[in-house]
Design a protein around this motif. Structure first.
Motif, PDB file in Angstrom:
ATOM      1  N   PHE A  62       0.838  -1.210   0.000  1.00  0.00           N
ATOM      2  CA  PHE A  62       0.000   0.000   0.000  1.00  0.00           C
ATOM      3  C   PHE A  62       0.872   1.259   0.000  1.00  0.00           C
ATOM      4  N   CYS A  65       2.767   1.687  -3.303  1.00  0.00           N
ATOM      5  CA  CYS A  65       1.914   2.186  -4.395  1.00  0.00           C
ATOM      6  C   CYS A  65       1.704   3.690  -4.257  1.00  0.00           C
ATOM      7  N   LEU A  66       1.516   4.165  -3.036  1.00  0.00           N
ATOM      8  CA  LEU A  66       1.349   5.609  -2.819  1.00  0.00           C
ATOM      9  C   LEU A  66       2.630   6.353  -3.186  1.00  0.00           C
ATOM     10  N   LEU A  69       2.831   6.564  -6.845  1.00  0.00           N
ATOM     11  CA  LEU A  69       1.859   7.558  -7.325  1.00  0.00           C
ATOM     12  C   LEU A  69       2.441   8.967  -7.188  1.00  0.00           C
ATOM     13  N   TRP A  72       5.020   9.355  -9.825  1.00  0.00           N
ATOM     14  CA  TRP A  72       4.352   9.454 -11.128  1.00  0.00           C
ATOM     15  C   TRP A  72       3.907  10.899 -11.388  1.00  0.00           C
ATOM     16  N   VAL A  73       3.271  11.507 -10.384  1.00  0.00           N
ATOM     17  CA  VAL A  73       2.837  12.907 -10.512  1.00  0.00           C
ATOM     18  C   VAL A  73       4.075  13.810 -10.670  1.00  0.00           C
ATOM     19  N   PHE A  76       5.412  14.065 -14.199  1.00  0.00           N
ATOM     20  CA  PHE A  76       4.633  14.931 -15.088  1.00  0.00           C
ATOM     21  C   PHE A  76       4.771  16.403 -14.709  1.00  0.00           C
ATOM     22  N   LEU A  84       7.316  23.781 -20.748  1.00  0.00           N
ATOM     23  CA  LEU A  84       6.836  25.166 -20.795  1.00  0.00           C
ATOM     24  C   LEU A  84       7.949  26.189 -20.578  1.00  0.00           C
TER      25      LEU A  84
ATOM     26  N   LEU B  29      -5.662   7.487   4.838  1.00  0.00           N
ATOM     27  CA  LEU B  29      -4.433   7.838   4.109  1.00  0.00           C
ATOM     28  C   LEU B  29      -4.676   7.746   2.601  1.00  0.00           C
ATOM     29  N   PHE B  30      -5.404   6.700   2.202  1.00  0.00           N
ATOM     30  CA  PHE B  30      -5.730   6.550   0.776  1.00  0.00           C
ATOM     31  C   PHE B  30      -6.599   7.720   0.305  1.00  0.00           C
ATOM     32  N   ALA B  33      -4.477  10.733  -0.173  1.00  0.00           N
ATOM     33  CA  ALA B  33      -3.679  10.613  -1.402  1.00  0.00           C
ATOM     34  C   ALA B  33      -4.547  10.876  -2.626  1.00  0.00           C
ATOM     35  N   PHE B  37      -4.023  13.760  -5.341  1.00  0.00           N
ATOM     36  CA  PHE B  37      -3.890  13.390  -6.758  1.00  0.00           C
ATOM     37  C   PHE B  37      -4.848  14.223  -7.614  1.00  0.00           C
ATOM     38  N   ALA B  40      -3.472  17.835  -7.786  1.00  0.00           N
ATOM     39  CA  ALA B  40      -2.288  17.901  -8.654  1.00  0.00           C
ATOM     40  C   ALA B  40      -2.694  17.730 -10.123  1.00  0.00           C
ATOM     41  N   VAL B  43      -4.260  20.923 -11.520  1.00  0.00           N
ATOM     42  CA  VAL B  43      -3.239  21.945 -11.796  1.00  0.00           C
ATOM     43  C   VAL B  43      -2.476  21.596 -13.086  1.00  0.00           C
ATOM     44  N   LEU B  44      -2.100  20.324 -13.239  1.00  0.00           N
ATOM     45  CA  LEU B  44      -1.365  19.908 -14.439  1.00  0.00           C
ATOM     46  C   LEU B  44      -2.232  20.074 -15.687  1.00  0.00           C
ATOM     47  N   HIS B  47      -2.417  23.603 -16.829  1.00  0.00           N
ATOM     48  CA  HIS B  47      -1.221  24.033 -17.555  1.00  0.00           C
ATOM     49  C   HIS B  47      -1.204  23.496 -18.983  1.00  0.00           C
ATOM     50  N   VAL B  64      -1.654   8.931 -20.854  1.00  0.00           N
ATOM     51  CA  VAL B  64      -0.576   8.242 -20.122  1.00  0.00           C
ATOM     52  C   VAL B  64      -0.649   8.584 -18.631  1.00  0.00           C
ATOM     53  N   TYR B  65      -0.818   9.872 -18.333  1.00  0.00           N
ATOM     54  CA  TYR B  65      -0.830  10.322 -16.935  1.00  0.00           C
ATOM     55  C   TYR B  65      -1.983   9.687 -16.154  1.00  0.00           C
ATOM     56  N   GLY B  68      -1.720   5.680 -15.932  1.00  0.00           N
ATOM     57  CA  GLY B  68      -0.789   5.258 -14.874  1.00  0.00           C
ATOM     58  C   GLY B  68      -1.297   5.620 -13.492  1.00  0.00           C
ATOM     59  N   LEU B  72      -2.187   2.990 -10.421  1.00  0.00           N
ATOM     60  CA  LEU B  72      -1.524   3.036  -9.112  1.00  0.00           C
ATOM     61  C   LEU B  72      -2.536   3.254  -7.984  1.00  0.00           C
ATOM     62  N   LEU B  73      -3.557   4.071  -8.246  1.00  0.00           N
ATOM     63  CA  LEU B  73      -4.611   4.268  -7.238  1.00  0.00           C
ATOM     64  C   LEU B  73      -5.354   2.952  -6.987  1.00  0.00           C
ATOM     65  N   ALA B  75      -4.214  -0.073  -7.470  1.00  0.00           N
ATOM     66  CA  ALA B  75      -3.318  -1.007  -6.772  1.00  0.00           C
ATOM     67  C   ALA B  75      -3.233  -0.662  -5.291  1.00  0.00           C
ATOM     68  N   SER B  76      -3.126   0.628  -4.973  1.00  0.00           N
ATOM     69  CA  SER B  76      -3.019   1.000  -3.558  1.00  0.00           C
ATOM     70  C   SER B  76      -4.345   0.760  -2.835  1.00  0.00           C
TER      71      SER B  76
END
Lengths: 174, 83
Positions: A62, A65-66, A69, A72-73, A76, A84, B29-30, B33, B37, B40, B43-44, B47, B64-65, B68, B72-73, B75-76
């Motif tokens: 767990f 994976c976090l 993640l 991963w962010v 990007f 940019l 916690l999940f 996260a 996510f 984030a 915001v991405l 842009h 892709v973003y 993936g 991952l979310l 899986a967690s």
């Protein structure tokens, strides 16, 4: 990405060399493989008797994976920053669009006719081998101003292009 | 909520670890996260759309973003359910 004046032509869009972006991503990939390596080095009986011992694998998966993640962010975010962060050479000016993180964006412009000097700076082994370096553009005005194109691919070509455009802007436009 | 069993031979750090990683805490916690996510990603995405990254490139990067990211979310979350 930027607003051009009427009739203004873009001669080149310059970014930092891909090698620097690859280095950033390489660091994040290393951070991704560190936890499994550390866990492989921890003895199997390290968690025996601890309150979470029965489910240490699930908890580890767990958290890992976090962690992935988060990385991963981060990849990007780095790509967005890299993509940019550009320098645009037009037939009238040099535009420096500096993306600092996600919430800080600075745009500086230098008119071609005010350019006084362009110097290049190639430092280090990788910069020499891969052919990237800084291009420093000095402009005259109310106060001396400098735009630095950092880690540009083929800095000699960029320098020549800027000097050529600044000497004969009208010719370049044609 | 399950009450964690504290072994008397462990110190405060082990007790804290046991308290923090109860199944309920793991789900919180999940959730945290997931919220981060989403922020984030917003915001991405802003842009990529605002600064004209280009339609084709934006579509590829978004695919892709989020591909993936959701993997991952998932899986967690699966690991959180097993815990």
């Amino acid at each position: 990405m930027i607003g051009l004046e009427q009739g203004e032509k873009v001669l080149a869009v310059v970014r930092r060399h891909w090698f620097l972006f690859a280095l950033d991503i390489g660091l994040l990939v290393i951070l991704a493989v560190v936890p499994p390596i550390v866990i492989a080095l921890v003895p199997n009986n390290a968690f025996v008797g601890m309150p979470i011992s029965g489910q240490a694998d699930e908890l580890g998966l767990f958290l890992y994976c976090l962690w992935l993640l988060f990385l991963w962010v981060a990849i990007f975010v780095r790509w967005t920053d890299y993509y940019l962060d550009i320098w645009v050479v037009t037939d009238r000016r040099v535009i420096d669009v500096e993306q600092k993180g996600l919430f800080n964006r600075e745009i500086t412009t230098a008119s071609l006719e005010r350019i006084q000097n362009v110097t290049i700076n190639v430092r280090g082994l990788f910069a020499t081998l891969l052919g990237f370096g800084d291009v420093e553009i000095e402009t005259a005005g109310a106060e001396l101003h400098q735009i630095v194109i950092r880690s540009a691919n083929n800095p000699e070509r960029v320098k020549e292009m800027i000097l050529h455009a600044s000497r004969a802007p009208a010719l370049v436009a044609k | 909520m399950e009450t964690p069993v504290f072994a008397p031979q462990f110190g405060p750090s082990a007790k804290l670890l046991a308290f923090l990683f109860t199944p309920q805490a793991v789900h919180y916690l999940f959730l945290a996260a997931l919220i981060l996510f989403v922020i984030a990603s917003t915001v991405l995405l802003y842009h990529w759309l605002r600064y004209n990254v280009g339609m084709f490139r934006t579509v590829v990067v978004v695919a892709v973003y989020f591909g993936g990211g959701f993997l991952l979310l998932a899986a967690s979350y699966s690991a959180a359910l097993l815990f």
